[in-house]
Write an enzyme that holds these catalytic residues in place. Sequence first.
Site, PDB file in Angstrom:
ATOM      1  N   ASP A  66       0.831  -1.208   0.000  1.00 14.65           N
ATOM      2  CA  ASP A  66       0.000   0.000   0.000  1.00 14.65           C
ATOM      3  C   ASP A  66       0.869   1.264   0.000  1.00 14.65           C
ATOM      4  O   ASP A  66       2.003   1.233   0.473  1.00 14.65           O
ATOM      5  CB  ASP A  66      -0.898  -0.040   1.248  1.00 14.65           C
ATOM      6  CG  ASP A  66      -2.081   0.898   1.124  1.00 14.65           C
ATOM      7  OD1 ASP A  66      -2.312   1.453   0.031  1.00 14.65           O
ATOM      8  OD2 ASP A  66      -2.778   1.092   2.141  1.00 14.65           O
ATOM      9  N   GLY A  67       0.288   2.346  -0.514  1.00 12.64           N
ATOM     10  CA  GLY A  67       0.936   3.654  -0.388  1.00 12.64           C
ATOM     11  C   GLY A  67       1.674   4.135  -1.621  1.00 12.64           C
ATOM     12  O   GLY A  67       2.353   5.162  -1.563  1.00 12.64           O
ATOM     13  N   ARG A 103       0.329   9.497  -9.760  1.00 10.66           N
ATOM     14  CA  ARG A 103       0.177   8.262  -8.972  1.00 10.66           C
ATOM     15  C   ARG A 103       0.873   7.063  -9.620  1.00 10.66           C
ATOM     16  O   ARG A 103       1.459   6.234  -8.932  1.00 10.66           O
ATOM     17  CB  ARG A 103      -1.321   7.931  -8.819  1.00 10.66           C
ATOM     18  CG  ARG A 103      -2.096   8.877  -7.916  1.00 10.66           C
ATOM     19  CD  ARG A 103      -3.568   8.473  -7.869  1.00 10.66           C
ATOM     20  NE  ARG A 103      -3.716   7.078  -7.491  1.00 10.66           N
ATOM     21  CZ  ARG A 103      -3.680   6.626  -6.239  1.00 10.66           C
ATOM     22  NH1 ARG A 103      -3.498   7.474  -5.243  1.00 10.66           N
ATOM     23  NH2 ARG A 103      -3.831   5.346  -5.990  1.00 10.66           N
ATOM     24  N   HIS A 142       3.385   3.419  -8.728  1.00 12.77           N
ATOM     25  CA  HIS A 142       3.252   2.005  -9.109  1.00 12.77           C
ATOM     26  C   HIS A 142       4.513   1.521  -9.832  1.00 12.77           C
ATOM     27  O   HIS A 142       4.958   0.394  -9.656  1.00 12.77           O
ATOM     28  CB  HIS A 142       2.023   1.799 -10.004  1.00 12.77           C
ATOM     29  CG  HIS A 142       0.735   2.161  -9.317  1.00 12.77           C
ATOM     30  ND1 HIS A 142       0.452   1.782  -8.027  1.00 12.77           N
ATOM     31  CD2 HIS A 142      -0.347   2.877  -9.742  1.00 12.77           C
ATOM     32  CE1 HIS A 142      -0.753   2.238  -7.684  1.00 12.77           C
ATOM     33  NE2 HIS A 142      -1.244   2.907  -8.701  1.00 12.77           N
ATOM     34  N   SER A 167      -6.720  -5.793  -6.794  1.00 15.75           N
ATOM     35  CA  SER A 167      -7.883  -6.434  -6.179  1.00 15.75           C
ATOM     36  C   SER A 167      -9.091  -6.361  -7.118  1.00 15.75           C
ATOM     37  O   SER A 167      -9.115  -5.549  -8.057  1.00 15.75           O
ATOM     38  CB  SER A 167      -8.222  -5.752  -4.851  1.00 15.75           C
ATOM     39  OG  SER A 167      -8.912  -4.552  -5.087  1.00 15.75           O
ATOM     40  N   GLU A 211     -11.623  -5.012  -6.482  1.00 13.20           N
ATOM     41  CA  GLU A 211     -12.223  -3.685  -6.279  1.00 13.20           C
ATOM     42  C   GLU A 211     -11.423  -2.576  -6.990  1.00 13.20           C
ATOM     43  O   GLU A 211     -11.907  -1.453  -7.155  1.00 13.20           O
ATOM     44  CB  GLU A 211     -12.313  -3.355  -4.779  1.00 13.20           C
ATOM     45  CG  GLU A 211     -13.406  -4.110  -4.021  1.00 13.20           C
ATOM     46  CD  GLU A 211     -13.101  -5.603  -3.836  1.00 13.20           C
ATOM     47  OE1 GLU A 211     -11.936  -5.949  -3.558  1.00 13.20           O
ATOM     48  OE2 GLU A 211     -14.028  -6.426  -4.017  1.00 13.20           O
ATOM     49  N   ASN A 212     -10.186  -2.894  -7.409  1.00 14.67           N
ATOM     50  CA  ASN A 212      -9.331  -1.862  -8.010  1.00 14.67           C
ATOM     51  C   ASN A 212      -9.804  -1.395  -9.392  1.00 14.67           C
ATOM     52  O   ASN A 212      -9.331  -0.366  -9.888  1.00 14.67           O
ATOM     53  CB  ASN A 212      -7.864  -2.337  -8.092  1.00 14.67           C
ATOM     54  CG  ASN A 212      -7.139  -2.320  -6.765  1.00 14.67           C
ATOM     55  OD1 ASN A 212      -6.206  -3.078  -6.536  1.00 14.67           O
ATOM     56  ND2 ASN A 212      -7.546  -1.451  -5.837  1.00 14.67           N
ATOM     57  N   ARG A 215     -10.825   2.325 -10.004  1.00 13.64           N
ATOM     58  CA  ARG A 215      -9.870   3.431 -10.141  1.00 13.64           C
ATOM     59  C   ARG A 215      -9.970   4.056 -11.530  1.00 13.64           C
ATOM     60  O   ARG A 215     -10.504   3.443 -12.453  1.00 13.64           O
ATOM     61  CB  ARG A 215      -8.447   2.918  -9.901  1.00 13.64           C
ATOM     62  CG  ARG A 215      -8.285   2.472  -8.474  1.00 13.64           C
ATOM     63  CD  ARG A 215      -6.881   2.100  -8.144  1.00 13.64           C
ATOM     64  NE  ARG A 215      -6.810   1.798  -6.731  1.00 13.64           N
ATOM     65  CZ  ARG A 215      -5.767   2.004  -5.947  1.00 13.64           C
ATOM     66  NH1 ARG A 215      -4.667   2.509  -6.444  1.00 13.64           N
ATOM     67  NH2 ARG A 215      -5.799   1.713  -4.677  1.00 13.64           N
ATOM     68  N   GLU A 218       0.020 -13.556  11.912  1.00 16.57           N
ATOM     69  CA  GLU A 218       0.368 -12.348  12.664  1.00 16.57           C
ATOM     70  C   GLU A 218       0.294 -11.167  11.698  1.00 16.57           C
ATOM     71  O   GLU A 218       0.709 -11.293  10.539  1.00 16.57           O
ATOM     72  CB  GLU A 218       1.804 -12.456  13.222  1.00 16.57           C
ATOM     73  CG  GLU A 218       1.971 -13.532  14.261  1.00 16.57           C
ATOM     74  CD  GLU A 218       1.209 -13.235  15.552  1.00 16.57           C
ATOM     75  OE1 GLU A 218       0.978 -12.061  15.865  1.00 16.57           O
ATOM     76  OE2 GLU A 218       0.827 -14.212  16.230  1.00 16.57           O
TER      77      GLU A 218
END
Length: 262
Positions: free
Chosen positions: A31-32, A44, A48, A76, A78-79, A82, A221
Amino acid sequence: MFFKKQKTVVTDQLPQLDKTRIPNHVAVIMDGNGRWAKRQNLPRVAGHQRGMEVVKDITKAASDLGVKVLTLYAFSTENWKRPETEVGFLMKLPGKFFDTFVPELIEKNVRVNVMGYIDQLPADTQRAVNDAIAQTANNTGMVLNFALNYGGRAEIVTGVQQIAAQVAAGELQPEEINDATIDAALMTAPLGEFADPDVLIRTSGEMRLSNFLLWQLAYAEFVFIDEHWPEVTPAVFEKALAMYQARDRRFGGIAENQSDKK
Ligand code: FPP
């Protein structure tokens, strides 16, 4: 009055990584990228692009450390929401990545696997992915597992449909369904004994799962680090693994030193 000699406290010291206890399966939410790019006044997609270079460095570092499976959340389900230009850029990345990196993957004995709804990707992306899978198919070292057009809920829905079809066909009784039935119906099934990640690392300070490996992360974890993905170096990756090693994994049991037994 006596004072004990003050110990020197080094607050920014990184936890030491124990190279004899490297987790088998490391999953990463990278992320980020966008925020990193904006901070440098770049578009942006430059984030990437830089992120893709970081994938190369971290793949090599993970393989050298002896990680068995490195799963990276690259795109994803959901991406697709974009902007079209960003989606277009992201769809070209696998091609750019594999075109330049497959020889090194072969040199490192790394095998590429991709999980997700690959048939919904543009034809060029599918070809790049399938070529890389084929070219590295005989490698026996680390599995570099890309989650591409992947979503945890969609994966579970597809798996449940598959199991329901087996029940409807009379091949399976409902009471025979157990954890193993579900493991086998998920996209991580080909990873066998390493299907479940030991640790999930998410970069850039966000503390969400974002629909990633919902079933498989049951006992993982979670390690959240502030660095944006383009800032992740092998040293940062090792720091995240050391944070994982500092945890006490109990899988629902109790720690040895908490037992009532003397
Ligand atoms: C999340 O950052 C990142 C992505 C959606 C894409 C991840 C892709 C890469 C790191 C490159 C992958 C490379 C290959 C080889 C396929 P974000 O854009 O959501 O960042 P933001 O939260 O700062 O906007």
